[in-house]
Design an enzyme around this catalytic site. Structure first.
Site, PDB file in Angstrom:
ATOM      1  N   ARG A  68      36.155  41.917  48.280  1.00 21.20           N
ATOM      2  CA  ARG A  68      36.115  40.715  47.437  1.00 21.20           C
ATOM      3  C   ARG A  68      36.782  40.983  46.096  1.00 21.20           C
ATOM      4  O   ARG A  68      36.609  42.049  45.504  1.00 21.20           O
ATOM      5  CB  ARG A  68      34.673  40.260  47.233  1.00 21.20           C
ATOM      6  CG  ARG A  68      34.039  39.796  48.527  1.00 21.20           C
ATOM      7  CD  ARG A  68      32.764  38.985  48.320  1.00 21.20           C
ATOM      8  NE  ARG A  68      32.087  38.854  49.594  1.00 21.20           N
ATOM      9  CZ  ARG A  68      32.396  37.979  50.556  1.00 21.20           C
ATOM     10  NH1 ARG A  68      33.381  37.106  50.358  1.00 21.20           N
ATOM     11  NH2 ARG A  68      31.738  37.946  51.693  1.00 21.20           N
ATOM     12  N   ASP A  69      37.545  39.989  45.626  1.00 24.83           N
ATOM     13  CA  ASP A  69      38.182  40.097  44.311  1.00 24.83           C
ATOM     14  C   ASP A  69      37.093  40.110  43.240  1.00 24.83           C
ATOM     15  O   ASP A  69      36.134  39.346  43.296  1.00 24.83           O
ATOM     16  CB  ASP A  69      39.145  38.919  44.101  1.00 24.83           C
ATOM     17  CG  ASP A  69      40.102  39.171  42.955  1.00 24.83           C
ATOM     18  OD1 ASP A  69      41.308  39.312  43.216  1.00 24.83           O
ATOM     19  OD2 ASP A  69      39.644  39.233  41.786  1.00 24.83           O
ATOM     20  N   ILE A  70      37.247  40.974  42.264  1.00 21.91           N
ATOM     21  CA  ILE A  70      36.245  41.127  41.199  1.00 21.91           C
ATOM     22  C   ILE A  70      36.214  39.889  40.290  1.00 21.91           C
ATOM     23  O   ILE A  70      35.227  39.650  39.606  1.00 21.91           O
ATOM     24  CB  ILE A  70      36.540  42.416  40.383  1.00 21.91           C
ATOM     25  CG1 ILE A  70      35.298  42.912  39.680  1.00 21.91           C
ATOM     26  CG2 ILE A  70      37.683  42.232  39.411  1.00 21.91           C
ATOM     27  CD1 ILE A  70      35.416  44.333  39.134  1.00 21.91           C
ATOM     28  N   ASN A  93      51.732  38.248  45.339  1.00 21.76           N
ATOM     29  CA  ASN A  93      52.566  38.294  44.141  1.00 21.76           C
ATOM     30  C   ASN A  93      53.463  39.522  44.193  1.00 21.76           C
ATOM     31  O   ASN A  93      53.083  40.554  44.759  1.00 21.76           O
ATOM     32  CB  ASN A  93      51.676  38.359  42.885  1.00 21.76           C
ATOM     33  CG  ASN A  93      50.803  37.127  42.752  1.00 21.76           C
ATOM     34  OD1 ASN A  93      51.241  36.011  43.022  1.00 21.76           O
ATOM     35  ND2 ASN A  93      49.561  37.304  42.340  1.00 21.76           N
ATOM     36  N   GLU A 106      49.584  42.238  39.165  1.00 21.65           N
ATOM     37  CA  GLU A 106      48.928  43.130  38.194  1.00 21.65           C
ATOM     38  C   GLU A 106      48.671  44.513  38.773  1.00 21.65           C
ATOM     39  O   GLU A 106      48.719  45.498  38.043  1.00 21.65           O
ATOM     40  CB  GLU A 106      47.597  42.526  37.739  1.00 21.65           C
ATOM     41  CG  GLU A 106      47.769  41.289  36.867  1.00 21.65           C
ATOM     42  CD  GLU A 106      46.450  40.582  36.615  1.00 21.65           C
ATOM     43  OE1 GLU A 106      45.395  41.097  37.022  1.00 21.65           O
ATOM     44  OE2 GLU A 106      46.507  39.490  36.032  1.00 21.65           O
ATOM     45  N   VAL A 107      48.354  44.563  40.047  1.00 22.09           N
ATOM     46  CA  VAL A 107      48.032  45.851  40.683  1.00 22.09           C
ATOM     47  C   VAL A 107      49.197  46.254  41.591  1.00 22.09           C
ATOM     48  O   VAL A 107      49.521  45.540  42.549  1.00 22.09           O
ATOM     49  CB  VAL A 107      46.719  45.764  41.496  1.00 22.09           C
ATOM     50  CG1 VAL A 107      46.429  47.102  42.178  1.00 22.09           C
ATOM     51  CG2 VAL A 107      45.552  45.369  40.589  1.00 22.09           C
ATOM     52  N   HIS A 122      49.113  43.645  48.345  1.00 23.44           N
ATOM     53  CA  HIS A 122      47.871  42.972  48.735  1.00 23.44           C
ATOM     54  C   HIS A 122      48.111  41.488  48.915  1.00 23.44           C
ATOM     55  O   HIS A 122      48.988  40.898  48.282  1.00 23.44           O
ATOM     56  CB  HIS A 122      46.754  43.202  47.712  1.00 23.44           C
ATOM     57  CG  HIS A 122      47.115  42.830  46.308  1.00 23.44           C
ATOM     58  ND1 HIS A 122      47.876  43.636  45.492  1.00 23.44           N
ATOM     59  CD2 HIS A 122      46.833  41.734  45.576  1.00 23.44           C
ATOM     60  CE1 HIS A 122      48.036  43.063  44.321  1.00 23.44           C
ATOM     61  NE2 HIS A 122      47.428  41.888  44.338  1.00 23.44           N
ATOM     62  N   HIS A 162      46.128  37.847  48.742  1.00 23.30           N
ATOM     63  CA  HIS A 162      44.934  37.130  48.286  1.00 23.30           C
ATOM     64  C   HIS A 162      44.591  36.083  49.340  1.00 23.30           C
ATOM     65  O   HIS A 162      45.448  35.259  49.692  1.00 23.30           O
ATOM     66  CB  HIS A 162      45.204  36.379  46.979  1.00 23.30           C
ATOM     67  CG  HIS A 162      45.499  37.242  45.791  1.00 23.30           C
ATOM     68  ND1 HIS A 162      44.594  37.438  44.775  1.00 23.30           N
ATOM     69  CD2 HIS A 162      46.598  37.935  45.448  1.00 23.30           C
ATOM     70  CE1 HIS A 162      45.126  38.211  43.848  1.00 23.30           C
ATOM     71  NE2 HIS A 162      46.354  38.524  44.222  1.00 23.30           N
TER      72      HIS A 162
END
Ligand code: AMP
Length: 119
Positions: free
Chosen positions: A28-30, A86, A94-95, A99, A101
């Protein structure tokens, strides 16, 4: 230096895992933007989609299959959801670890809305 996702995969940083196999994990996304916001991540530390080689194509396919299965198990498949990837700075990544989403559980706004020129 290992990205934060590599540290999560290694168990050095906690995360709420939903799926885990040799090639693909999901947690899960934080900072969720919707009731369901899951990150689907290859265990191989590929920085961006632009770094994917032909040999990596099966794992990218597996990421989508895992996302499909999680959408079903999270109960959002029938009403629908969005898969977003992205790439680098202009894409808002950002990371630096590939990945996907998986975002769902509510009506989402038009995709182009989030792509409007911020100036
Ligand atoms: P992106 O901007 O596409 O690179 O997405 C990175 C996502 O990782 C963001 O939605 C963050 O909220 C999420 N994130 C960052 N750190 C963590 C973490 N420790 N656990 C779960 N999600 C995270």
């Amino acid at each position: 230096m290992a990205s934060i996702f590599e540290m999560i995969i290694a168990g050095e940083i906690p995360a709420e895992f939903i799926h885990r196999d040799k090639e693909v994990v999901a947690f899960r996304d934080i900072n969720p933007v919707a009731p369901v916001h899951v990150l689907v991540v290859p265990t191989k530390p590929i920085p961006t989609i632009d770094d994917v080689t032909d040999a990596d194509i099966p794992v990218v396919g597996r990421m989508y299959a895992v996302a499909r299965d999680i959408a079903r198990s999270e109960g959002v498949a029938e009403q629908g959801y969005r898969l977003v990837m992205n790439c680098r700075d202009h894409g808002g990544q950002e990371v630096p670890h590939l990945h996907l989403h998986l975002i769902g559980g509510r009506q989402l706004g038009p995709m182009v809305g989030s792509c409007v020129d911020p100036d």
